[in-house]
Design a protein around this motif. Sequence first.
Motif, PDB file in Angstrom:
ATOM      1  N   GLN A 148      -4.351  22.034 -46.825  1.00 15.95           N
ATOM      2  CA  GLN A 148      -3.153  21.406 -47.375  1.00 15.95           C
ATOM      3  C   GLN A 148      -2.356  22.392 -48.237  1.00 15.95           C
ATOM      4  O   GLN A 148      -1.123  22.376 -48.231  1.00 15.95           O
ATOM      5  CB  GLN A 148      -3.500  20.167 -48.186  1.00 15.95           C
ATOM      6  CG  GLN A 148      -2.274  19.366 -48.552  1.00 15.95           C
ATOM      7  CD  GLN A 148      -2.600  18.016 -49.107  1.00 15.95           C
ATOM      8  OE1 GLN A 148      -3.763  17.638 -49.239  1.00 15.95           O
ATOM      9  NE2 GLN A 148      -1.574  17.258 -49.451  1.00 15.95           N
ATOM     10  N   ALA A 149      -3.035  23.259 -48.959  1.00 19.83           N
ATOM     11  CA  ALA A 149      -2.336  24.263 -49.768  1.00 19.83           C
ATOM     12  C   ALA A 149      -1.509  25.189 -48.888  1.00 19.83           C
ATOM     13  O   ALA A 149      -0.379  25.553 -49.229  1.00 19.83           O
ATOM     14  CB  ALA A 149      -3.330  25.071 -50.600  1.00 19.83           C
ATOM     15  N   MET A 150      -2.056  25.571 -47.737  1.00 16.18           N
ATOM     16  CA  MET A 150      -1.325  26.445 -46.825  1.00 16.18           C
ATOM     17  C   MET A 150      -0.111  25.741 -46.228  1.00 16.18           C
ATOM     18  O   MET A 150       0.938  26.359 -46.015  1.00 16.18           O
ATOM     19  CB  MET A 150      -2.230  26.951 -45.697  1.00 16.18           C
ATOM     20  CG  MET A 150      -3.318  27.906 -46.154  1.00 16.18           C
ATOM     21  SD  MET A 150      -2.654  29.378 -46.946  1.00 16.18           S
ATOM     22  CE  MET A 150      -3.160  29.144 -48.623  1.00 16.18           C
ATOM     23  N   VAL A 151      -0.232  24.442 -45.976  1.00 13.79           N
ATOM     24  CA  VAL A 151       0.893  23.676 -45.444  1.00 13.79           C
ATOM     25  C   VAL A 151       2.011  23.575 -46.491  1.00 13.79           C
ATOM     26  O   VAL A 151       3.201  23.592 -46.152  1.00 13.79           O
ATOM     27  CB  VAL A 151       0.425  22.263 -45.013  1.00 13.79           C
ATOM     28  CG1 VAL A 151       1.594  21.341 -44.729  1.00 13.79           C
ATOM     29  CG2 VAL A 151      -0.478  22.371 -43.797  1.00 13.79           C
ATOM     30  N   MET A 152       1.654  23.519 -47.767  1.00 11.32           N
ATOM     31  CA  MET A 152       2.636  23.371 -48.843  1.00 11.32           C
ATOM     32  C   MET A 152       3.276  24.701 -49.263  1.00 11.32           C
ATOM     33  O   MET A 152       4.331  24.703 -49.903  1.00 11.32           O
ATOM     34  CB  MET A 152       1.965  22.715 -50.054  1.00 11.32           C
ATOM     35  CG  MET A 152       1.465  21.310 -49.766  1.00 11.32           C
ATOM     36  SD  MET A 152       0.335  20.698 -51.017  1.00 11.32           S
ATOM     37  CE  MET A 152       1.447  20.432 -52.371  1.00 11.32           C
ATOM     38  N   THR A 153       2.684  25.810 -48.919  1.00  7.23           N
ATOM     39  CA  THR A 153       3.171  27.114 -49.368  1.00  7.23           C
ATOM     40  C   THR A 153       4.574  27.450 -48.866  1.00  7.23           C
ATOM     41  O   THR A 153       5.374  27.993 -49.637  1.00  7.23           O
ATOM     42  CB  THR A 153       2.163  28.214 -48.989  1.00  7.23           C
ATOM     43  OG1 THR A 153       0.915  27.920 -49.630  1.00  7.23           O
ATOM     44  CG2 THR A 153       2.638  29.580 -49.416  1.00  7.23           C
ATOM     45  N   PRO A 154       4.957  27.159 -47.612  1.00  7.90           N
ATOM     46  CA  PRO A 154       6.333  27.472 -47.192  1.00  7.90           C
ATOM     47  C   PRO A 154       7.400  26.775 -48.055  1.00  7.90           C
ATOM     48  O   PRO A 154       8.452  27.346 -48.322  1.00  7.90           O
ATOM     49  CB  PRO A 154       6.393  26.995 -45.743  1.00  7.90           C
ATOM     50  CG  PRO A 154       4.973  27.086 -45.281  1.00  7.90           C
ATOM     51  CD  PRO A 154       4.146  26.704 -46.476  1.00  7.90           C
ATOM     52  N   GLY A 155       7.135  25.566 -48.489  1.00  8.63           N
ATOM     53  CA  GLY A 155       8.079  24.867 -49.368  1.00  8.63           C
ATOM     54  C   GLY A 155       8.264  25.600 -50.684  1.00  8.63           C
ATOM     55  O   GLY A 155       9.380  25.701 -51.206  1.00  8.63           O
ATOM     56  N   LEU A 156       7.174  26.123 -51.213  1.00 12.48           N
ATOM     57  CA  LEU A 156       7.243  26.896 -52.451  1.00 12.48           C
ATOM     58  C   LEU A 156       7.995  28.202 -52.233  1.00 12.48           C
ATOM     59  O   LEU A 156       8.764  28.643 -53.090  1.00 12.48           O
ATOM     60  CB  LEU A 156       5.826  27.160 -52.970  1.00 12.48           C
ATOM     61  CG  LEU A 156       5.694  27.852 -54.310  1.00 12.48           C
ATOM     62  CD1 LEU A 156       6.415  27.104 -55.409  1.00 12.48           C
ATOM     63  CD2 LEU A 156       4.218  28.011 -54.661  1.00 12.48           C
ATOM     64  N   LEU A 157       7.799  28.813 -51.077  1.00 13.17           N
ATOM     65  CA  LEU A 157       8.521  30.043 -50.735  1.00 13.17           C
ATOM     66  C   LEU A 157      10.026  29.788 -50.656  1.00 13.17           C
ATOM     67  O   LEU A 157      10.828  30.572 -51.188  1.00 13.17           O
ATOM     68  CB  LEU A 157       8.003  30.601 -49.409  1.00 13.17           C
ATOM     69  CG  LEU A 157       8.678  31.854 -48.879  1.00 13.17           C
ATOM     70  CD1 LEU A 157       8.469  33.030 -49.823  1.00 13.17           C
ATOM     71  CD2 LEU A 157       8.135  32.188 -47.502  1.00 13.17           C
ATOM     72  N   VAL A 158      10.415  28.671 -50.046  1.00 17.36           N
ATOM     73  CA  VAL A 158      11.833  28.320 -49.941  1.00 17.36           C
ATOM     74  C   VAL A 158      12.410  28.053 -51.329  1.00 17.36           C
ATOM     75  O   VAL A 158      13.504  28.525 -51.668  1.00 17.36           O
ATOM     76  CB  VAL A 158      12.029  27.100 -49.009  1.00 17.36           C
ATOM     77  CG1 VAL A 158      13.444  26.544 -49.117  1.00 17.36           C
ATOM     78  CG2 VAL A 158      11.703  27.472 -47.578  1.00 17.36           C
ATOM     79  N   GLN A 159      11.693  27.302 -52.147  1.00 12.01           N
ATOM     80  CA  GLN A 159      12.166  26.987 -53.501  1.00 12.01           C
ATOM     81  C   GLN A 159      12.344  28.259 -54.324  1.00 12.01           C
ATOM     82  O   GLN A 159      13.354  28.435 -55.009  1.00 12.01           O
ATOM     83  CB  GLN A 159      11.195  26.056 -54.218  1.00 12.01           C
ATOM     84  CG  GLN A 159      11.599  25.785 -55.654  1.00 12.01           C
ATOM     85  CD  GLN A 159      10.594  24.932 -56.379  1.00 12.01           C
ATOM     86  OE1 GLN A 159      10.090  23.958 -55.852  1.00 12.01           O
ATOM     87  NE2 GLN A 159      10.310  25.295 -57.620  1.00 12.01           N
ATOM     88  N   THR A 160      11.379  29.152 -54.273  1.00 11.32           N
ATOM     89  CA  THR A 160      11.451  30.399 -55.036  1.00 11.32           C
ATOM     90  C   THR A 160      12.603  31.269 -54.558  1.00 11.32           C
ATOM     91  O   THR A 160      13.361  31.812 -55.367  1.00 11.32           O
ATOM     92  CB  THR A 160      10.114  31.148 -54.948  1.00 11.32           C
ATOM     93  OG1 THR A 160       9.067  30.291 -55.418  1.00 11.32           O
ATOM     94  CG2 THR A 160      10.131  32.413 -55.764  1.00 11.32           C
TER      95      THR A 160
END
Length: 192
Positions: A148-160
């Motif tokens: 689940q952490a890996m699935v959520m990481t792209p969203g964090l990349l986009v936000q950053t």
Amino acid sequence: MFEVVLFSQIKAGRNDRMKNFTVNDITKISIMAALIFIATYFIKIPSINGYSHLGDSMILISVLMLGGRKGAFASAVGASFADIIGGYMQWAVPTFFIKFMLALIMGAFISKIMPKAKLNWLVGAVCGGIFQIFAYTAVKILYYGFAQAMVMTPGLLVQTSASIIITAVFVGALKSSGFFNKFACSTARRKQ
């Protein structure tokens, strides 16, 4: 409350590094913490396990306006209060440390690592953003598991990434209005 604790530390002389903060500094830190809180808490897009927000842009701007150490205090307090008030209490402590380090990393690039480079703030923001992505992913692995952490990481990349782009737009607008040159910390103002 933050101002009272910080001011009492200065007055009591318990911490030599805190002695450098004046009442003016505390006021600026408090204002930036409030702006970070507002940008994080009120301007957000909810998701399954958290939310995306504009607070990171204000964090980057706070480092440009206050410098690394003062911007780190404002960032940590404003972002973690947004998590507490927003109902994401489990994220308050990780957010405090991650945002503090994000600001310190950016501030280090501006004032120590690349003080004479023209876009030192941008390099610092990217390096701080990379730290933020890895740190939040590590915490998400602990909270939710690896998959689940890996699935959520792209969203964090986009936000950053979006935060860095928005900050670049703000810096351009603040420079053209003269506000940046008047109020930014001296190291950031020198080469932007």
